[in-house]
Design an enzyme around this catalytic site. Structure first.
Site, PDB file in Angstrom:
ATOM      1  N   CYS A   1       0.869  -1.188   0.000  1.00  0.00           N
ATOM      2  CA  CYS A   1       0.000   0.000   0.000  1.00  0.00           C
ATOM      3  C   CYS A   1       0.899   1.229   0.000  1.00  0.00           C
ATOM      4  O   CYS A   1       2.069   1.148  -0.382  1.00  0.00           O
ATOM      5  CB  CYS A   1      -0.975  -0.030   1.173  1.00  0.00           C
ATOM      6  SG  CYS A   1      -0.190  -0.050   2.807  1.00  0.00           S
TER       7      CYS A   1
ATOM      8  N   ASN B   1       2.379   1.412   4.321  1.00  0.00           N
ATOM      9  CA  ASN B   1       2.693   0.107   4.954  1.00  0.00           C
ATOM     10  C   ASN B   1       2.379   0.110   6.456  1.00  0.00           C
ATOM     11  O   ASN B   1       3.070  -0.548   7.235  1.00  0.00           O
ATOM     12  CB  ASN B   1       4.164  -0.297   4.705  1.00  0.00           C
ATOM     13  CG  ASN B   1       4.497  -1.733   5.067  1.00  0.00           C
ATOM     14  OD1 ASN B   1       5.627  -2.030   5.422  1.00  0.00           O
ATOM     15  ND2 ASN B   1       3.543  -2.629   4.992  1.00  0.00           N
TER      16      ASN B   1
ATOM     17  N   CYS C   1      -1.388   0.622   7.381  1.00  0.00           N
ATOM     18  CA  CYS C   1      -2.826   0.321   7.532  1.00  0.00           C
ATOM     19  C   CYS C   1      -3.234  -0.923   6.727  1.00  0.00           C
ATOM     20  O   CYS C   1      -3.511  -1.977   7.292  1.00  0.00           O
ATOM     21  CB  CYS C   1      -3.685   1.505   7.098  1.00  0.00           C
ATOM     22  SG  CYS C   1      -3.417   2.996   8.088  1.00  0.00           S
ATOM     23  N   ARG C   2      -3.278  -0.801   5.385  1.00  0.00           N
ATOM     24  CA  ARG C   2      -3.854  -1.863   4.564  1.00  0.00           C
ATOM     25  C   ARG C   2      -2.932  -3.061   4.337  1.00  0.00           C
ATOM     26  O   ARG C   2      -3.359  -4.207   4.526  1.00  0.00           O
ATOM     27  CB  ARG C   2      -4.278  -1.289   3.196  1.00  0.00           C
ATOM     28  CG  ARG C   2      -5.464  -0.358   3.285  1.00  0.00           C
ATOM     29  CD  ARG C   2      -5.614   0.440   2.001  1.00  0.00           C
ATOM     30  NE  ARG C   2      -4.499   1.370   1.819  1.00  0.00           N
ATOM     31  CZ  ARG C   2      -4.302   2.107   0.751  1.00  0.00           C
ATOM     32  NH1 ARG C   2      -5.132   2.017  -0.270  1.00  0.00           N
ATOM     33  NH2 ARG C   2      -3.272   2.943   0.676  1.00  0.00           N
ATOM     34  N   SER C   3      -1.684  -2.816   3.912  1.00  0.00           N
ATOM     35  CA  SER C   3      -0.849  -3.983   3.548  1.00  0.00           C
ATOM     36  C   SER C   3      -0.437  -4.838   4.748  1.00  0.00           C
ATOM     37  O   SER C   3      -0.382  -6.071   4.611  1.00  0.00           O
ATOM     38  CB  SER C   3       0.357  -3.581   2.683  1.00  0.00           C
ATOM     39  OG  SER C   3       1.178  -2.661   3.332  1.00  0.00           O
TER      40      SER C   3
ATOM     41  N   ASP D   1      -8.370   3.458   1.324  1.00  0.00           N
ATOM     42  CA  ASP D   1      -7.397   3.844   2.349  1.00  0.00           C
ATOM     43  C   ASP D   1      -8.139   4.389   3.580  1.00  0.00           C
ATOM     44  O   ASP D   1      -8.812   5.416   3.490  1.00  0.00           O
ATOM     45  CB  ASP D   1      -6.491   4.929   1.754  1.00  0.00           C
ATOM     46  CG  ASP D   1      -5.373   5.318   2.694  1.00  0.00           C
ATOM     47  OD1 ASP D   1      -5.389   4.879   3.866  1.00  0.00           O
ATOM     48  OD2 ASP D   1      -4.494   6.076   2.261  1.00  0.00           O
TER      49      ASP D   1
HETATM   50  P1  4NP Z   1      -1.766   2.712   4.128  1.00  0.00           P
HETATM   51  O1  4NP Z   1      -2.425   4.047   4.739  1.00  0.00           O
HETATM   52  O2  4NP Z   1      -1.216   3.103   2.771  1.00  0.00           O
HETATM   53  O3  4NP Z   1      -2.908   1.778   4.027  1.00  0.00           O
HETATM   54  O4  4NP Z   1      -0.697   2.279   5.099  1.00  0.00           O
HETATM   55  C1  4NP Z   1      -1.724   5.253   4.849  1.00  0.00           C
HETATM   56  C2  4NP Z   1      -0.828   5.428   5.870  1.00  0.00           C
HETATM   57  C3  4NP Z   1      -0.148   6.628   6.004  1.00  0.00           C
HETATM   58  C4  4NP Z   1      -0.381   7.650   5.101  1.00  0.00           C
HETATM   59  C5  4NP Z   1      -1.282   7.475   4.069  1.00  0.00           C
HETATM   60  C6  4NP Z   1      -1.945   6.268   3.931  1.00  0.00           C
HETATM   61  N1  4NP Z   1       0.305   8.880   5.266  1.00  0.00           N
HETATM   62  O5  4NP Z   1       0.054   9.799   4.451  1.00  0.00           O
HETATM   63  O6  4NP Z   1       1.123   9.022   6.178  1.00  0.00           O
END
Ligand code: 4NP
Length: 158
Positions: free
Chosen positions: A10, A13, A15-17, A125
């Site tokens: 994602c 790294n 939340c989703r992955s 997300d």
């Molecule tokens: P992820 O979610 O891609 O599912 O881990 C996010 C985590 C952090 C951020 C954006 C999306 N960020 O902008 O810090």
């Protein structure tokens, strides 16, 4: 016995992955399929950090512990270490294509492709939203993971 090396990817790294990794490990174990799974982000914002506390809690309620994972950034070398690289959304896929070497080992796809109910194959997300978005993410990842494990178990070609 069939076995595969899988990388879920994602943006951050956190939340989703990491959640996709934990859920895939859980479902693969239930189905006696051997998967070696890691996760990574296209961005480096959270390198070295554990998953977002909301992802950890949401999965904990479903009996899955992802608290020991540590964020890292995806690299071009990953394309020759993994059989499958699973992107959570179209921006992740586009960024992965930019660093994908020619003639690499991995099949690079949108994870949501394996479940026809996901809109455009994307896993939304949840980072900027509320807690309910994390439960929606978990349920969505669960459906896609079930479909992906079924696909690996029934596909004939390699
Ligand atoms: P992820 O979610 O891609 O599912 O881990 C996010 C985590 C952090 C951020 C954006 C999306 N960020 O902008 O810090």
């Amino acid at each position: 016995m069939k076995s595969y090396k899988i990388l879920t990817v994602c943006l951050g790294n956190i939340c989703r992955s990491p959640a996709a990794q934990g859920i895939l490990e859980h479902i693969a174990a239930q189905n006696e399929l051997f998967l070696e799974i890691d996760s990574a982000g296209t961005a480096a914002y959270h390198v070295g950090n554990p998953p977002d506390s909301r992802s950890i809690k949401t999965l904990q309620r479903a009996g899955i512990d992802i608290s020991q994972q540590k964020a890292r950034q995806v690299t071009s070398a990953d394309f020759n270490k993994f059989d499958w690289i699973l992107a959570m959304d179209r921006a992740n896929l586009a960024n992965l294509k930019k660093i994908q070497p020619e003639n690499n080992r991995a099949k690079l796809v949108m994870f949501g492709e394996f479940n026809r109910q996901s809109a455009f194959g994307e896993v939304a997300d949840p980072y900027y939203g509320g807690d309910e978005g994390f439960e929606t993410m978990r349920l969505h990842l669960n459906e896609i993971s079930e479909a992906f494990v079924h696909y690996l178990q029934t596909k004939t070609e390699d």
